[in-house]
Design an enzyme around this catalytic site. Sequence first.
Site, PDB file in Angstrom:
ATOM      1  N   ASP A 157       0.824  -0.980   0.021  1.00 20.86           N
ATOM      2  CA  ASP A 157      -0.097  -0.099   0.079  1.00 20.86           C
ATOM      3  C   ASP A 157       0.807   1.397  -0.029  1.00 20.86           C
ATOM      4  OD1 ASP A 157       0.941  -0.440   2.453  1.00 20.86           O
ATOM      5  OD2 ASP A 157      -0.780   0.306   3.547  1.00 20.86           O
ATOM      6  N   HIS A 203       9.968  -0.617   8.760  1.00 20.93           N
ATOM      7  CA  HIS A 203       8.788  -1.547   8.719  1.00 20.93           C
ATOM      8  C   HIS A 203       9.074  -2.459   7.663  1.00 20.93           C
ATOM      9  CE1 HIS A 203       6.875   0.471  11.987  1.00 20.93           C
ATOM     10  NE2 HIS A 203       6.571   1.597  11.478  1.00 20.93           N
TER      11      HIS A 203
HETATM   12  C1  BDR Z   1       2.745  -0.753   8.552  1.00 17.66           C
HETATM   13  O1  BDR Z   1       1.687   0.215   8.338  1.00 17.66           O
HETATM   14  C2  BDR Z   1       1.983   1.026   7.147  1.00 17.66           C
HETATM   15  O2  BDR Z   1       1.691   2.368   7.712  1.00 17.66           O
HETATM   16  C3  BDR Z   1       3.515   0.951   6.877  1.00 17.66           C
HETATM   17  O3  BDR Z   1       3.647   1.062   5.366  1.00 17.66           O
HETATM   18  C4  BDR Z   1       3.678  -0.335   7.730  1.00 17.66           C
HETATM   19  O4  BDR Z   1       3.354  -1.514   6.393  1.00 17.66           O
HETATM   20  C5  BDR Z   1       3.522  -0.308  10.049  1.00 17.66           C
HETATM   21  O5  BDR Z   1       2.731  -0.417  10.968  1.00 17.66           O
HETATM   22 CA    CA Z   2       2.711  -1.099   4.191  1.00 18.68          CA
END
Ligand code: BDR
Ligand code: CA
Length: 331
Positions: A14, A250
């Site tokens: 995303d 992340h």
């Molecule tokens: C996840 O949430 C999204 O905002 C980031 O892209 C990552 O996949 C981290 O909690």
């Molecule tokens: Ca993400």
Amino acid sequence: MAPTSPTKVIYDTDPGVDDAMALYFALAHPAIEVVGITTTFGNVTVEQATTNALYLTALAGREIPVTMGVATPWHKAPEKPPAHIHGADGLGNLGARRKFGNLADPRASAQFIVDMARAHPGEITLVAVGPLGNLSLALMIEPQLPTLLREVIVMGGTVSEPGNVSPVAEANIWNDPHAADRVFTAGWKLTMVGLDVTHRVVVLLSLFKRVADKHRHPATDTLHRAVEFYAKFYSGLYQHIADTPGCYAHDLLAFIYLVDPGLFEIDTKVVRVATDGLAQGQTIMNQRDFIDYPHTGWGKDKPRTQVCMQVDATACVQLFEDTMMADWLPA
Ligand code: BDR
Ligand code: CA
């Protein structure tokens, strides 16, 4: 030793600033071949996620199929995308963009995943770094998917580390907890790369500047600008990041796990997702699996997940820098 061929990956995403940094790491790393990008709502709408995936691949000079996926969660009401974290456009409010003619593959993401898994049985690794609706839908289309995919690596969830959208929930799981529980109980080889490890790894903004200075390329310039925006969000939350600007890595860590799992300590246990109430989106790991709990949700028949609990943060950042500094972009 004969060189091994790269791992075929479908990237379910995303984008999203950290999604973008993970994508560029995957494109830069010789052990990974991204054979498709499937988009989902999450950090932005699914339409914007698709636009961003097409843009990021075109900027990097790659022709990779991009498909549009689910636009909303299975059951819960959709939330507004977090523009304060990733920007209204998901890439830190880039402003005017270059024009490219690449278009999305017309298939829905779930169908694309199924088609690719059937065409390459046992060969494809699915790296999912957004809400898990596409995977969940793909499981409904093809119940044999767990045996057709090589493995699934999910960035999402948390066991010991506090959540980032509630005291117990991580954003990707929170965004579609019903889909996530389906994914955690499907019976494939599944690895969870959650906040327990991603909150241990900060990538400094200065690293992205070094990468941009080295390549002087629109792809790495764009990534550097996007991370500047993203780092401001984290600086507002955490003093150690305000002191030395950067961001959590992340989604990147899902790919780092793929290429070097030895950098992580794993606990292999049953994980379920709380779908409703105050704990909605919590990933609960059964730490005492020798107990026969009366609650049916924890029976011995439930598949186990490899949960990343510890990480060598320094080695992850070094691997990221070395990979991004290599020559991976067209002139
Ligand atoms: C996840 O949430 C999204 O905002 C980031 O892209 C990552 O996949 C981290 O909690
Ligand atoms: Ca993400």
